[in-house]
Design a protein around this motif. Sequence first.
Motif, PDB file in Angstrom:
ATOM      1  N   GLU A  22       0.852  -1.192   0.000  1.00  0.00           N
ATOM      2  CA  GLU A  22       0.000   0.000   0.000  1.00  0.00           C
ATOM      3  C   GLU A  22       0.890   1.245   0.000  1.00  0.00           C
ATOM      4  O   GLU A  22       2.118   1.144   0.062  1.00  0.00           O
ATOM      5  CB  GLU A  22      -0.909   0.015   1.247  1.00  0.00           C
ATOM      6  N   THR A  50      -4.069  -6.427   6.121  1.00  0.00           N
ATOM      7  CA  THR A  50      -5.117  -6.558   5.104  1.00  0.00           C
ATOM      8  C   THR A  50      -5.954  -7.820   5.276  1.00  0.00           C
ATOM      9  O   THR A  50      -5.442  -8.902   5.567  1.00  0.00           O
ATOM     10  CB  THR A  50      -4.497  -6.606   3.690  1.00  0.00           C
ATOM     11  N   PHE A  81      -8.461  -9.501   2.569  1.00  0.00           N
ATOM     12  CA  PHE A  81      -8.990  -9.437   1.200  1.00  0.00           C
ATOM     13  C   PHE A  81     -10.243 -10.301   1.130  1.00  0.00           C
ATOM     14  O   PHE A  81     -10.164 -11.531   1.255  1.00  0.00           O
ATOM     15  CB  PHE A  81      -7.967  -9.967   0.195  1.00  0.00           C
ATOM     16  N   CYS A  87     -17.176  -9.150  -5.262  1.00  0.00           N
ATOM     17  CA  CYS A  87     -17.133  -7.690  -5.384  1.00  0.00           C
ATOM     18  C   CYS A  87     -18.417  -7.219  -6.042  1.00  0.00           C
ATOM     19  O   CYS A  87     -18.920  -7.869  -6.968  1.00  0.00           O
ATOM     20  CB  CYS A  87     -15.941  -7.269  -6.242  1.00  0.00           C
ATOM     21  N   ASN A 113      -7.399  -7.817  -9.132  1.00  0.00           N
ATOM     22  CA  ASN A 113      -7.592  -8.898  -8.152  1.00  0.00           C
ATOM     23  C   ASN A 113      -8.662  -9.871  -8.658  1.00  0.00           C
ATOM     24  O   ASN A 113      -9.474 -10.382  -7.891  1.00  0.00           O
ATOM     25  CB  ASN A 113      -8.039  -8.326  -6.794  1.00  0.00           C
ATOM     26  N   ASN A 158      -6.940  -3.254   7.445  1.00  0.00           N
ATOM     27  CA  ASN A 158      -7.259  -2.767   6.111  1.00  0.00           C
ATOM     28  C   ASN A 158      -8.268  -3.744   5.479  1.00  0.00           C
ATOM     29  O   ASN A 158      -7.912  -4.847   5.074  1.00  0.00           O
ATOM     30  CB  ASN A 158      -5.934  -2.729   5.340  1.00  0.00           C
ATOM     31  N   VAL A 203     -10.328  -4.889   2.605  1.00  0.00           N
ATOM     32  CA  VAL A 203     -10.269  -4.689   1.150  1.00  0.00           C
ATOM     33  C   VAL A 203     -11.534  -5.247   0.489  1.00  0.00           C
ATOM     34  O   VAL A 203     -11.830  -6.441   0.590  1.00  0.00           O
ATOM     35  CB  VAL A 203      -9.019  -5.373   0.553  1.00  0.00           C
ATOM     36  N   THR A 204     -12.268  -4.357  -0.182  1.00  0.00           N
ATOM     37  CA  THR A 204     -13.574  -4.669  -0.795  1.00  0.00           C
ATOM     38  C   THR A 204     -14.532  -5.216   0.259  1.00  0.00           C
ATOM     39  O   THR A 204     -14.983  -6.369   0.201  1.00  0.00           O
ATOM     40  CB  THR A 204     -13.431  -5.670  -1.975  1.00  0.00           C
ATOM     41  N   ASN A 227     -11.122   0.045   2.293  1.00  0.00           N
ATOM     42  CA  ASN A 227     -10.359   0.071   1.041  1.00  0.00           C
ATOM     43  C   ASN A 227     -11.278  -0.446  -0.069  1.00  0.00           C
ATOM     44  O   ASN A 227     -11.590  -1.639  -0.109  1.00  0.00           O
ATOM     45  CB  ASN A 227      -9.140  -0.842   1.243  1.00  0.00           C
ATOM     46  N   SER A 228     -11.733   0.445  -0.963  1.00  0.00           N
ATOM     47  CA  SER A 228     -12.870   0.049  -1.803  1.00  0.00           C
ATOM     48  C   SER A 228     -12.803   0.592  -3.223  1.00  0.00           C
ATOM     49  O   SER A 228     -11.973   1.439  -3.549  1.00  0.00           O
ATOM     50  CB  SER A 228     -14.158   0.537  -1.144  1.00  0.00           C
TER      51      SER A 228
END
Length: 309
Positions: free
Chosen positions: A43, A55, A57, A61, A70, A103, A105-106, A133-134
């Motif tokens: 990052e 993170t 993940f 999505c 990704n 963090n 992510v999505t 984080n998007s």
Amino acid sequence: MQRYQECRLCPRDCGADRAAGQLGFCGETAECRVASYGPHYGEEPCFSGTRGSGTLFFSGCSSQCFFCQNHQISLGHHGRAMSADQLHASAHQMIRAGVHNLNFVTPDHFWPHIEELCGRLRAEGATLPFLFNSSGYQAPEMVVRYAEWMDIFLPDFKFAEPDLAFVCMRDRRYPELTLEALRRMVAAKGFLEPWDPEGGALATRGVLVRHLVLPGYVANSLAVLRLLRAEFGPLLPLSVMSQFQPVENCMERRHLDRSVTSAEYEQVCQAVEELGFRHVFVQPHGGDAAFLPDFHRDSPFRGNTRRSG
Ligand code: SF4
């Protein structure tokens, strides 16, 4: 689980009964699935610091951009189910390892799980910043709920052109929805602070907007920058990324099937300067290949292995 029945968590508003096992447009049921977690050094420096960004993940999505970097997790749905306790244990493991922030992510399509996890961690005394984080494609009315728990917003602003948004993720409303979501994020948390381009001072709060330059679409990037400048002024913190790499879908469609040239990236960076933006992260041309993910590996980012090794 009730909030996964007739799900309206994102702008797709598709109403899938995820609690009953139905897949939404995001491709996920109410079973929270995670593709990878751990300290991440890829990052911006104010998030990665020296001990990494913690993170998580998430699989699936709501945006479904065909070129997603990704794609193995967003479109391919790679990942494994995690119970609330397992999610909590993974967050704890990272906190014990000393990460600078958590963090997510999505996170939008698994928000009920994340909200519960955040509440639990705060109740236990966790003080590190929580980071959303998007894709930027958020239901604006949800932002106030995210802001109850999140300290930092790290949204993308991908498309200013409705037609390009439609071709890439099948929703022409992306520019207006994202701009409204950004307004609400900035209203809730302000701009990223402290601002330190070297990353010596870690970010604790606020909004940083990311923009990934797409090959052949400099005009879209310039329109994104102009919109952001008009809306938020020159002090909006930005991260302008050159790291786009074509994935399999790009080759099949013959669209976005190359990387960004240095001339294209320079043209965008020049516009950043001309528009007067002062708080900007830029990348070396093409980014760092060690941070191109392969989520089928135990450690998806070679750069992280290098750090931990
Ligand atoms: S989060 Fe998924 S299921 Fe819910 S509205 Fe969005 S696409 Fe549909």
